[in-house]
Design a protein around this motif. Structure first.
Motif, mmCIF file in Angstrom:
data_model
loop_
_atom_site.group_PDB
_atom_site.id
_atom_site.type_symbol
_atom_site.label_atom_id
_atom_site.label_comp_id
_atom_site.label_asym_id
_atom_site.label_seq_id
_atom_site.Cartn_x
_atom_site.Cartn_y
_atom_site.Cartn_z
ATOM 1 N N UNK A 1 0.847 -1.186 0.000
ATOM 2 C CA UNK A 1 0.000 0.000 0.000
ATOM 3 C C UNK A 1 0.883 1.236 0.000
ATOM 4 N N UNK A 2 0.716 2.057 -1.028
ATOM 5 C CA UNK A 2 1.496 3.267 -1.204
ATOM 6 C C UNK A 2 0.650 4.480 -0.853
ATOM 7 N N UNK B 1 3.741 -2.704 8.596
ATOM 8 C CA UNK B 1 3.060 -3.207 9.789
ATOM 9 C C UNK B 1 3.463 -2.380 10.999
ATOM 10 N N UNK B 2 2.527 -2.299 11.941
ATOM 11 C CA UNK B 2 2.794 -1.543 13.149
ATOM 12 C C UNK B 2 2.493 -0.071 13.036
ATOM 13 N N UNK B 3 1.758 0.316 11.972
ATOM 14 C CA UNK B 3 1.362 1.705 11.847
ATOM 15 C C UNK B 3 2.495 2.645 11.486
ATOM 16 N N UNK B 4 3.360 2.208 10.572
ATOM 17 C CA UNK B 4 4.513 3.001 10.159
ATOM 18 C C UNK B 4 4.430 3.309 8.668
ATOM 19 N N UNK B 5 4.790 4.542 8.312
ATOM 20 C CA UNK B 5 4.941 4.917 6.911
ATOM 21 C C UNK B 5 6.433 5.051 6.624
ATOM 22 N N UNK C 1 5.207 7.524 12.229
ATOM 23 C CA UNK C 1 3.956 6.877 12.633
ATOM 24 C C UNK C 1 2.828 7.397 11.754
ATOM 25 N N UNK C 2 1.917 6.531 11.375
ATOM 26 C CA UNK C 2 0.821 6.973 10.503
ATOM 27 C C UNK C 2 0.009 8.092 11.155
ATOM 28 N N UNK C 3 -0.083 8.089 12.480
ATOM 29 C CA UNK C 3 -0.853 9.124 13.179
ATOM 30 C C UNK C 3 -0.204 10.498 13.044
ATOM 31 N N UNK C 4 1.081 10.541 12.644
ATOM 32 C CA UNK C 4 1.790 11.812 12.567
ATOM 33 C C UNK C 4 1.744 12.438 11.186
ATOM 34 N N UNK C 5 1.169 11.721 10.204
ATOM 35 C CA UNK C 5 1.156 12.246 8.840
ATOM 36 C C UNK C 5 -0.278 12.523 8.400
ATOM 37 N N UNK C 6 -0.416 13.361 7.384
ATOM 38 C CA UNK C 6 -1.729 13.641 6.791
ATOM 39 C C UNK C 6 -1.758 13.053 5.391
#
Length: 257
Positions: free
Chosen positions: A2-3, A19-23, A42-47
């Motif tokens: 997934x890109x 995996x683990x919620x990382x980009x 972390x995915x939560x840190x990006x838009x």
């Protein structure tokens, strides 16, 4: 894989979801290489942004067999094609803006194809090799304008108001576009549900057909059509398009300021 295309710390980049919620950031564009760098977030840190910036968007009408039967129309012998302006494209969680002059704005949940490389006159059996991956789309339409245009044998403005083509949340690779479940929800209520096996013109057929006439560029987007269940949206609504293997594209609806 997934890109994603994302914004973080004032920069825009492409990345790969791990995996683990990382980009994991790519070294460049996925249309050039899928090599990753040492940078991750972390995915939560990006838009998340629209997975392609200002692409050429080609739409297809009347492309689900069940929808054609439901509307008592004759199946087209060639793909019914139109284009949407690049300014229609927005990303996940961005607002669909209902224009001040709009009379009836409809959602249309669709599977979108993202072209991965320069493609010209590709045979149908090799067409999928030219696809980078797939994403969710909402082919938003101002129906009154659209129908007026179609009576004159054209179609552009009714499909091309700014924000009328949400895309995302990811470009998923390695999927079989002939067997994906698509669901559209309006304010949490299911309004569309179909499998892409019901497509009249397959993804491979569409890519091959278009490439006989025009050169498809990396990043071009093909919307494959919408099933039955299309309906109106209004300010305050929330539309979600979900496709198996890709995820959920969610967009609120607002009035033009």
């Amino acid at each position: 894989m997934k890109l994603v295309r994302y914004a973080v710390d004032g920069t825009v980049a492409y990345g790969m979801l791990e995996e683990g919620g990382i980009v994991r950031r790519l070294t460049g564009s996925p249309f050039e290489s899928l090599a990753t760098s040492a940078t991750s977030h972390p995915t939560a840190a990006v838009r998340l942004l629209a997975p392609v910036h200002a692409p050429r968007v080609i739409g297809v009408g009347l492309n689900y067999v069940s929808h054609i039967k439901e509307t008592n129309q004759v199946p087209p012998t060639l793909p019914m094609l139109f284009m949407k302006h690049p300014s229609t494209v927005i990303g996940p969680e961005q607002a669909i803006v209902c224009p001040r002059n709009a009379q009836k704005v409809d959602y249309e949940g669709e599977l979108a194809v993202v072209i991965g490389r320069r493609t010209r006159r590709v045979p149908e059996e090799k067409a999928l090799a030219c696809v980078l991956g797939y994403t969710c789309a909402n082919d938003v339409s101002e129906r009154v304008t659209q129908l007026a245009e179609m009576k004159m044998g054209c179609l552009l403005v009714g499909k091309s108001y700014d924000t009328f083509c949400p895309l995302g949340p990811v470009i998923a690779t390695g999927l079989d576009p002939a067997s994906l479940d698509l669901t559209t929800r309006l304010n949490g209520q299911v309004r569309q549900r179909i499998n892409t096996s019901d497509l009249l013109f397959s993804v491979a057929k569409l890519v091959s057909y278009l490439s006989q006439a025009m050169t498809l560029w990396p990043g071009d987007v093909i919307l494959t059509g919408t099933p039955s269940g299309v309906g109106p949206i209004r300010p305050g609504d929330v539309v979600e398009v979900e496709i198996s293997g890709i995820g959920v594209l969610r967009n609120p609806v607002v009035a033009e300021g």
